[in-house]
Scaffold this active site. Structure first.
Site, PDB file in Angstrom:
ATOM      1  CE1 TYR A 263      -2.451   1.945  -7.558  1.00  0.00           C
ATOM      2  CE2 TYR A 263      -3.593   0.137  -6.215  1.00  0.00           C
ATOM      3  CZ  TYR A 263      -2.617   0.734  -7.049  1.00  0.00           C
ATOM      4  OH  TYR A 263      -1.790  -0.162  -7.548  1.00  0.00           O
TER       5      TYR A 263
ATOM      6  CE  LYS B 259      -3.659   0.827 -10.515  1.00  0.00           C
ATOM      7  NZ  LYS B 259      -2.681   1.279 -11.755  1.00  0.00           N
TER       8      LYS B 259
END
Length: 305
Positions: A157, A161
């Site tokens: 994750y 990002k």
């Protein structure tokens, strides 16, 4: 009258969570909206909200942001319905956690495919439409505070990002000559259902290296989101950042300690030694080119040496 009055915006994942907050904030500015969705119940709820509040009905587009053919069809549908596109908000994403050292290819392919690949698909499909119109506009790429802050359960994750952050920071330079603004948005804890992404894993990515989802544990984790910021407040802060053409839009104020630690650790990690003049000159040229690009000049490789 708002400077966004009558502008056409696409918000991916625009019928729930932060996406719906953005959609409502855009509607308040008088924008005309195309909202992508996957959940039909959320779509109906969103349609009802727009009707109840007297706003123009959005164009709802069923779309999986990893589907490039679907994105192409969405672009054509926007062309037919509105005849133009001025604002792109790449928002759709998944929040999935687990120890990075145990992750499988399927974990990487799913999370990176949605969180980074979905942004790429939006840009490749929609940017030509915004540029061709010649009226300026704005690109909003929604990342997360994970674009700056890493953690032991969020490796993929976080990587997704960080990737959105790097892409957006570079893209801002490229879009400036066209009068198109570009902002990286990094929200933190927000009152959404983002915590349940692991329960919606597509069959194509079933081979996870993470332990099977413990629903009770995940639901307990989800209780933290109840303390989060209202998604509409996030959307309103995004609009304010767009008005100022901010490169980075932080919506939550509680991270000064983290940024101070990052800054101090980064500076301390730099070697304390002389730098050859030739290398200093190359970095001077890089900084100068960056400032010129931010001011709207088109920069090529020749400007870096």
């Amino acid at each position: 009258m708002s400077g966004w009055q009558g502008k056409v915006a696409l918000v991916t994942g625009g019928v729930s969570g932060i996406g719906f907050g953005i959609a409502r904030a855009f509607a308040a500015e008088g924008m005309r909206l195309a909202l992508s969705y996957r959940n039909h119940a959320f779509r109906e709820d969103a349609a009802r909200w727009f009707a109840d509040h007297g706003h123009e009905a959005p164009l709802f587009i069923a779309l999986d942001v990893t589907d490039r053919d679907g994105f192409a069809a969405a672009g054509e549908e926007i062309d037919r319905h509105f005849g133009r596109l001025d604002v792109l908000a790449n928002n759709a994403g998944v929040s999935v956690f687990g120890p990075t050292d145990e992750a499988s290819y399927a974990d990487y392919d799913w999370i990176m495919g949605v969180n980074f690949g979905g942004v790429v698909n939006g840009l490749v499909t929609m940017l030509p439409r915004i540029k061709a119109a010649g009226r300026g506009g704005h690109v909003v790429n929604v990342a997360s505070m994970a674009a700056y802050l890493s953690g032991p359960q969020a490796g993929i994750y976080t990587a997704s990002k960080f990737a959105v952050r790097g892409l957006t920071e570079s893209l801002r330079y490229n879009l400036a000559p066209y009068g198109i603004g570009c902002s990286l948005v990094c929200p933190a804890l927000t009152r959404t259902n983002a915590w349940d992404s692991a329960l919606k894993r597509p069959d194509a990515f079933a081979g996870s290296g993470f332990a099977p989802v413990d629903r009770a544990e995940l639901e307990q984790f989800g209780t933290a989101f109840e303390a989060g910021m209202d998604p509409l407040e996030v959307g309103e802060k995004i609009v304010r950042g767009m008005n100022e053409n901010r490169a980075v839009i932080f919506t939550h104020p509680e991270f000064a300690e983290d940024f101070r630690e990052i800054y101090e650790a980064s500076v301390a990690a730099l070697p304390d030694e002389p730098v050859p003049a030739a290398r200093q000159e190359i970095e001077r040229l890089r900084r100068e080119a960056g400032r010129a690009a931010a001011a709207g000049k088109s920069i090529g490789i020749a400007d870096l040496t």
